[in-house]
Design a protein around this motif. Sequence first.
Motif, PDB file in Angstrom:
ATOM      1  N   ARG A  68      38.162  -6.516  -8.474  1.00  0.00           N
ATOM      2  CA  ARG A  68      38.750  -5.259  -7.538  1.00  0.00           C
ATOM      3  C   ARG A  68      37.946  -5.873  -6.050  1.00  0.00           C
ATOM      4  NH1 ARG A  68      37.362  -2.390 -11.949  1.00  0.00           N
ATOM      5  NH2 ARG A  68      35.278  -1.801 -11.060  1.00  0.00           N
ATOM      6  N   TYR A  69      38.436  -5.312  -5.196  1.00  0.00           N
ATOM      7  CA  TYR A  69      37.624  -5.723  -3.759  1.00  0.00           C
ATOM      8  C   TYR A  69      38.096  -4.630  -2.951  1.00  0.00           C
ATOM      9  CZ  TYR A  69      42.091  -7.605  -2.261  1.00  0.00           C
ATOM     10  OH  TYR A  69      43.499  -7.747  -1.760  1.00  0.00           O
ATOM     11  N   VAL A  70      37.395  -4.539  -1.694  1.00  0.00           N
ATOM     12  CA  VAL A  70      37.431  -3.478  -0.992  1.00  0.00           C
ATOM     13  C   VAL A  70      38.560  -3.722   0.246  1.00  0.00           C
ATOM     14  CG1 VAL A  70      36.266  -1.860   0.984  1.00  0.00           C
ATOM     15  CG2 VAL A  70      35.016  -2.251  -1.203  1.00  0.00           C
ATOM     16  N   ASP A  71      38.144  -4.938   0.596  1.00  0.00           N
ATOM     17  CA  ASP A  71      39.196  -5.498   1.703  1.00  0.00           C
ATOM     18  C   ASP A  71      39.051  -6.976   1.787  1.00  0.00           C
ATOM     19  OD1 ASP A  71      40.928  -5.285   3.865  1.00  0.00           O
ATOM     20  OD2 ASP A  71      39.684  -4.346   5.312  1.00  0.00           O
ATOM     21  N   THR A  72      40.100  -7.442   2.476  1.00  0.00           N
ATOM     22  CA  THR A  72      39.896  -8.892   2.863  1.00  0.00           C
ATOM     23  C   THR A  72      39.261  -9.332   4.156  1.00  0.00           C
ATOM     24  OG1 THR A  72      42.075  -8.926   3.928  1.00  0.00           O
ATOM     25  CG2 THR A  72      41.786  -9.557   1.559  1.00  0.00           C
ATOM     26  N   ILE A  73      38.774 -10.299   4.294  1.00  0.00           N
ATOM     27  CA  ILE A  73      37.938 -10.748   5.539  1.00  0.00           C
ATOM     28  C   ILE A  73      38.624 -11.664   6.133  1.00  0.00           C
ATOM     29  CG2 ILE A  73      35.998 -11.730   6.766  1.00  0.00           C
ATOM     30  CD1 ILE A  73      34.164 -10.325   4.202  1.00  0.00           C
ATOM     31  N   ARG A  74      39.899 -11.313   7.007  1.00  0.00           N
ATOM     32  CA  ARG A  74      40.980 -12.157   7.459  1.00  0.00           C
ATOM     33  C   ARG A  74      41.443 -13.128   6.129  1.00  0.00           C
ATOM     34  NH1 ARG A  74      36.742 -12.566  10.872  1.00  0.00           N
ATOM     35  NH2 ARG A  74      36.116 -14.797  10.219  1.00  0.00           N
ATOM     36  N   GLN A  75      41.646 -14.128   6.220  1.00  0.00           N
ATOM     37  CA  GLN A  75      42.037 -15.231   5.162  1.00  0.00           C
ATOM     38  C   GLN A  75      40.838 -16.008   4.515  1.00  0.00           C
ATOM     39  OE1 GLN A  75      45.485 -16.842   6.617  1.00  0.00           O
ATOM     40  NE2 GLN A  75      46.931 -15.613   5.498  1.00  0.00           N
ATOM     41  N   GLU A  76      39.719 -15.547   4.726  1.00  0.00           N
ATOM     42  CA  GLU A  76      38.493 -16.127   4.598  1.00  0.00           C
ATOM     43  C   GLU A  76      37.816 -15.795   3.242  1.00  0.00           C
ATOM     44  OE1 GLU A  76      37.699 -18.448   6.978  1.00  0.00           O
ATOM     45  OE2 GLU A  76      39.041 -17.883   8.136  1.00  0.00           O
ATOM     46  N   ALA A  77      37.908 -14.428   2.831  1.00  0.00           N
ATOM     47  CA  ALA A  77      36.994 -13.989   1.833  1.00  0.00           C
ATOM     48  C   ALA A  77      37.614 -12.718   1.273  1.00  0.00           C
ATOM     49  CB  ALA A  77      35.645 -13.743   2.238  1.00  0.00           C
ATOM     50  N   LEU A  78      37.213 -12.433   0.169  1.00  0.00           N
ATOM     51  CA  LEU A  78      37.201 -10.862  -0.300  1.00  0.00           C
ATOM     52  C   LEU A  78      35.897 -10.079  -0.244  1.00  0.00           C
ATOM     53  CD1 LEU A  78      38.980 -11.407  -3.856  1.00  0.00           C
ATOM     54  CD2 LEU A  78      40.086 -11.005  -1.585  1.00  0.00           C
ATOM     55  N   ASP A  79      35.961  -9.035   0.498  1.00  0.00           N
ATOM     56  CA  ASP A  79      34.888  -8.132   0.637  1.00  0.00           C
ATOM     57  C   ASP A  79      34.707  -7.252  -0.346  1.00  0.00           C
ATOM     58  OD1 ASP A  79      33.070  -6.852   2.261  1.00  0.00           O
ATOM     59  OD2 ASP A  79      34.400  -5.492   2.832  1.00  0.00           O
ATOM     60  N   GLN A  80      33.222  -7.298  -1.111  1.00  0.00           N
ATOM     61  CA  GLN A  80      32.848  -6.442  -1.903  1.00  0.00           C
ATOM     62  C   GLN A  80      33.650  -6.638  -3.249  1.00  0.00           C
ATOM     63  OE1 GLN A  80      31.337  -2.606  -0.676  1.00  0.00           O
ATOM     64  NE2 GLN A  80      31.955  -3.113   1.313  1.00  0.00           N
ATOM     65  N   ALA A  81      33.650  -7.742  -3.554  1.00  0.00           N
ATOM     66  CA  ALA A  81      34.520  -7.936  -4.856  1.00  0.00           C
ATOM     67  C   ALA A  81      33.888  -7.842  -6.286  1.00  0.00           C
ATOM     68  CB  ALA A  81      35.092  -9.303  -5.093  1.00  0.00           C
TER      69      ALA A  81
END
Length: 155
Positions: A68-81
């Motif tokens: 699970r994750y909260v959001d994407t950081i552009r196409q760079e990362a998954l935020d709070q995975a």
Amino acid sequence: MADIHVEEFYKDVAIALVQLYGAFPRRVNLFVEDIAGPDEPDEFGLHSKRHMACFGALLWLEEEGLLRYVDTIRQEALDQAVLSHAAFVRLSAPAPVELNRRLNQDQAHAGDHLPPSVQEDLSTHIHLIRKALKTGHSGRISQVVQATFFADDKH
């Protein structure tokens, strides 16, 4: 031999799962560059196919209920995975004995003298994934990831 993009997929999945398992239960940012390596967007700001394939693998893991994750950081990362319950349980579970034997042929009976609790830890899916990543052998990585998540769910 599998297509190279499929082998890269298995490696990306393995690295992501190891990172998330190592941080569990904390939520962490999961960066594509930490998994697939550095990437320089082109003059239009578009990432390479390799970068986007890795990003796609991370999104696929979420779609399949493994993280699970909260959001994407552009196409760079998954935020709070974070790993899902199902992924954590599967990674912590002992792998089938035949898979352990096949992957440990070079160290046959080496673990026989270890305490049962250590033998149990060394037989988990996450340990086999870590071990396969250390070898760098794409066939072994593919085999372990397939056995962990894509084999029948009998255990």
